[in-house]
Design a protein around this motif. Structure first.
Motif, PDB file in Angstrom:
ATOM      1  N   ARG A 134      51.808  23.325  75.705  1.00 61.49           N
ATOM      2  CA  ARG A 134      52.745  22.935  76.749  1.00 61.49           C
ATOM      3  C   ARG A 134      52.091  21.719  77.412  1.00 61.49           C
ATOM      4  NH1 ARG A 134      54.012  28.534  76.662  1.00 61.49           N
ATOM      5  NH2 ARG A 134      52.140  29.048  77.913  1.00 61.49           N
ATOM      6  N   ARG A 146      62.126  28.453  76.592  1.00 58.33           N
ATOM      7  CA  ARG A 146      60.951  29.102  76.907  1.00 58.33           C
ATOM      8  C   ARG A 146      59.947  27.963  77.767  1.00 58.33           C
ATOM      9  NH1 ARG A 146      60.634  33.947  75.024  1.00 58.33           N
ATOM     10  NH2 ARG A 146      61.796  34.698  73.251  1.00 58.33           N
ATOM     11  N   SER A 191      56.909  32.806  79.453  1.00 59.82           N
ATOM     12  CA  SER A 191      56.902  33.530  78.234  1.00 59.82           C
ATOM     13  C   SER A 191      55.358  33.860  77.968  1.00 59.82           C
ATOM     14  CB  SER A 191      57.417  32.792  76.908  1.00 59.82           C
ATOM     15  OG  SER A 191      58.756  33.135  76.914  1.00 59.82           O
ATOM     16  N   GLY A 192      54.567  32.875  78.142  1.00 63.59           N
ATOM     17  CA  GLY A 192      53.135  32.765  77.963  1.00 63.59           C
ATOM     18  C   GLY A 192      52.541  33.880  78.635  1.00 63.59           C
ATOM     19  N   ARG A 215      61.544  22.551  73.260  1.00 63.38           N
ATOM     20  CA  ARG A 215      61.425  23.991  73.116  1.00 63.38           C
ATOM     21  C   ARG A 215      59.935  24.358  72.938  1.00 63.38           C
ATOM     22  NH1 ARG A 215      64.223  26.841  67.931  1.00 63.38           N
ATOM     23  NH2 ARG A 215      63.589  29.018  68.691  1.00 63.38           N
ATOM     24  N   PRO A 255      57.476  27.676  71.990  1.00 67.95           N
ATOM     25  CA  PRO A 255      56.273  26.550  71.362  1.00 67.95           C
ATOM     26  C   PRO A 255      57.143  25.402  70.644  1.00 67.95           C
ATOM     27  CG  PRO A 255      56.505  28.432  69.926  1.00 67.95           C
ATOM     28  CD  PRO A 255      57.187  28.937  71.272  1.00 67.95           C
ATOM     29  N   PHE A 273      49.082  28.401  73.026  1.00 72.19           N
ATOM     30  CA  PHE A 273      50.544  28.381  73.536  1.00 72.19           C
ATOM     31  C   PHE A 273      50.312  27.366  74.678  1.00 72.19           C
ATOM     32  CE2 PHE A 273      51.669  32.246  70.935  1.00 72.19           C
ATOM     33  CZ  PHE A 273      53.115  31.785  70.737  1.00 72.19           C
ATOM     34  N   TYR A 328      56.198  39.150  66.986  1.00 75.47           N
ATOM     35  CA  TYR A 328      56.425  40.087  68.110  1.00 75.47           C
ATOM     36  C   TYR A 328      57.836  40.662  67.972  1.00 75.47           C
ATOM     37  CZ  TYR A 328      52.823  36.923  70.419  1.00 75.47           C
ATOM     38  OH  TYR A 328      51.483  36.471  70.803  1.00 75.47           O
ATOM     39  N   PHE A 350      54.361  37.564  77.149  1.00 78.78           N
ATOM     40  CA  PHE A 350      53.871  37.985  75.903  1.00 78.78           C
ATOM     41  C   PHE A 350      52.373  38.471  75.805  1.00 78.78           C
ATOM     42  CE2 PHE A 350      57.369  37.510  72.945  1.00 78.78           C
ATOM     43  CZ  PHE A 350      58.360  36.996  73.625  1.00 78.78           C
ATOM     44  N   SER A 351      51.704  37.669  76.583  1.00 83.53           N
ATOM     45  CA  SER A 351      50.116  37.913  76.377  1.00 83.53           C
ATOM     46  C   SER A 351      49.698  39.043  77.361  1.00 83.53           C
ATOM     47  CB  SER A 351      49.311  36.738  76.796  1.00 83.53           C
ATOM     48  OG  SER A 351      49.027  35.727  75.897  1.00 83.53           O
ATOM     49  N   LEU A 386      52.522  33.168  64.262  1.00 82.25           N
ATOM     50  CA  LEU A 386      53.584  33.882  64.448  1.00 82.25           C
ATOM     51  C   LEU A 386      54.068  34.495  63.372  1.00 82.25           C
ATOM     52  CD1 LEU A 386      55.429  31.625  67.271  1.00 82.25           C
ATOM     53  CD2 LEU A 386      54.433  33.984  67.508  1.00 82.25           C
ATOM     54  N   ARG A 406      56.697  23.676  67.614  1.00 84.34           N
ATOM     55  CA  ARG A 406      55.989  23.671  66.416  1.00 84.34           C
ATOM     56  C   ARG A 406      55.709  22.564  65.685  1.00 84.34           C
ATOM     57  NH1 ARG A 406      57.583  30.002  64.272  1.00 84.34           N
ATOM     58  NH2 ARG A 406      58.744  30.700  66.239  1.00 84.34           N
ATOM     59  N   LYS A 433      69.348  32.793  73.985  1.00 79.46           N
ATOM     60  CA  LYS A 433      68.782  31.721  74.577  1.00 79.46           C
ATOM     61  C   LYS A 433      68.835  30.609  73.825  1.00 79.46           C
ATOM     62  CE  LYS A 433      64.387  32.553  74.551  1.00 79.46           C
ATOM     63  NZ  LYS A 433      64.069  31.477  73.670  1.00 79.46           N
ATOM     64  N   ASP A 462      63.255  37.848  72.563  1.00 75.96           N
ATOM     65  CA  ASP A 462      63.886  37.530  71.225  1.00 75.96           C
ATOM     66  C   ASP A 462      65.142  38.053  70.918  1.00 75.96           C
ATOM     67  OD1 ASP A 462      61.573  35.867  70.100  1.00 75.96           O
ATOM     68  OD2 ASP A 462      60.585  37.553  70.768  1.00 75.96           O
TER      69      ASP A 462
HETATM   70  P1  DGP Z   1      60.865  31.176  69.733  1.00 78.72           P
HETATM   71  O1  DGP Z   1      60.340  30.036  68.898  1.00 78.72           O
HETATM   72  O2  DGP Z   1      61.493  30.946  71.224  1.00 78.72           O
HETATM   73  O3  DGP Z   1      61.498  32.426  69.096  1.00 78.72           O
HETATM   74  O4  DGP Z   1      59.323  31.656  70.020  1.00 78.72           O
HETATM   75  C1  DGP Z   1      58.587  32.207  69.098  1.00 78.72           C
HETATM   76  C2  DGP Z   1      57.754  33.366  69.506  1.00 78.72           C
HETATM   77  O5  DGP Z   1      56.704  33.346  70.259  1.00 78.72           O
HETATM   78  C3  DGP Z   1      58.624  34.490  70.293  1.00 78.72           C
HETATM   79  O6  DGP Z   1      58.405  35.844  69.842  1.00 78.72           O
HETATM   80  C4  DGP Z   1      58.150  34.247  71.774  1.00 78.72           C
HETATM   81  C5  DGP Z   1      56.713  34.128  71.454  1.00 78.72           C
HETATM   82  N1  DGP Z   1      56.111  33.153  72.421  1.00 78.72           N
HETATM   83  C6  DGP Z   1      56.557  31.893  73.049  1.00 78.72           C
HETATM   84  N2  DGP Z   1      55.838  31.239  74.076  1.00 78.72           N
HETATM   85  C7  DGP Z   1      54.748  32.088  74.147  1.00 78.72           C
HETATM   86  C8  DGP Z   1      53.317  32.100  74.676  1.00 78.72           C
HETATM   87  O7  DGP Z   1      53.353  31.053  75.300  1.00 78.72           O
HETATM   88  N3  DGP Z   1      52.386  32.897  74.378  1.00 78.72           N
HETATM   89  C9  DGP Z   1      52.701  33.833  73.515  1.00 78.72           C
HETATM   90  N4  DGP Z   1      51.894  34.938  73.475  1.00 78.72           N
HETATM   91  N5  DGP Z   1      53.773  34.085  72.903  1.00 78.72           N
HETATM   92  C10 DGP Z   1      54.815  33.110  73.172  1.00 78.72           C
END
Ligand code: DGP
Ligand code: NA
Ligand code: NA
Length: 242
Positions: free
Chosen positions: A79, A124, A128-129, A44, A46, A75, A177, A132-133, A60, A48, A23, A19
């Protein structure tokens, strides 16, 4: 399913990073200044705006708690899910509205764009998935399964900020996060993901670390130096899976 056509397919480029690494700005600039053939679409994750995305956003922004496994699957499902509508050949990205019988799965929508010669740039993706997990301690091989068979990018650009530079930018927006502690663990997990991707025998594209320090223009220039050669060597390539 390209009917034997030798038409050049689009390039699939994914941006990853911590973050506040810049990006989203760089994805926007690359998309708006696109010079490659066939046009480009930004995505993009996620996303939303979809039904699942609404739940992800609630998570989030800490309006909703959820089990770590459950949110991981959401998440990933985000996708995969229905997210774009084909309006008689035109995809309406701004509203997502249209004939429900023409809704495409998200993965199909990306594949179709690539097949039609449209390049896709994602802010992302599945990397990222995993990062982050995994940073929460979930089992790494379990994590990778739900994203398997998504369209694989040709290029993953990881915008890299060294520890001190990241800390200096750590004016986080307050989402779940966005703490130094979590971001440090996510950084380590991205390093693990990078090793795995590089071991994939090219199946999941090339992972390139790009230095995210400096001005927006300097970073943009570094990105162009990675993207331009990709576009040159992409003639006649097929589409793989993660
Ligand atoms: P962003 O909109 O790019 O700021 O993403 C939102 C937040 O979610 C950022 O802290 C990253 C996190 N994130 C993005 N993709 C995933 C994912 O697939 N799994 C998890 N656990 N977190 C994710
Ligand atoms: Na964020
Ligand atoms: Na972002």
């Amino acid at each position: 399913d390209q009917g034997g056509s030798k038409r050049r397919r689009g390039a699939f480029i994914v941006f990853e990073g911590l973050d506040r690494c810049g990006k989203t700005t760089q994805v926007q600039r690359l998309t708006e200044g696109w010079t490659g053939a066939g046009g480009v679409k930004g995505r993009r994750f996620p996303d939303r705006t979809t039904p699942l995305g609404t739940t992800i956003n609630a998570y989030l922004t800490s309006q909703q708690e959820m089990d770590d496994h459950a949110i991981h699957l959401l998440f990933s499902a985000n996708r995969w899910e229905l997210q774009r509508v084909d309006n008689g050949g035109k995809v309406d990205d701004s509203t997502g509205m249209g004939d429900p019988s023409r809704i495409l799965r998200g993965a199909e929508a990306i594949e179709r764009d690539l097949t039609n010669g449209i390049s896709v740039i994602a802010d992302r993706y599945a990397f990222s998935g995993i990062a982050f997990s995994a940073a929460k301690g979930l089992n790494r091989s379990w994590l990778a399964a739900p994203d398997a068979n998504l369209p694989a990018p040709d290029l993953i650009i990881f915008l890299h900020l060294p520890g001190e530079a990241a800390a200096a930018r750590a004016d986080f927006g307050g989402e779940r996060y966005e703490t130094v502690d979590i971001q440090t663990r996510v950084r380590d997990e991205f390093a693990n993901v990078r090793e795995k991707v590089q071991g994939y025998d090219g199946r999941s594209g090339e992972w390139v670390d790009v230095d995210a320090q400096g001005s927006i223009e300097e970073v943009e220039e570094r990105i162009k130096r990675v993207v331009d050669p990709l576009l040159k060597r992409m003639e006649g390539e097929g589409l793989g899976e993660i």
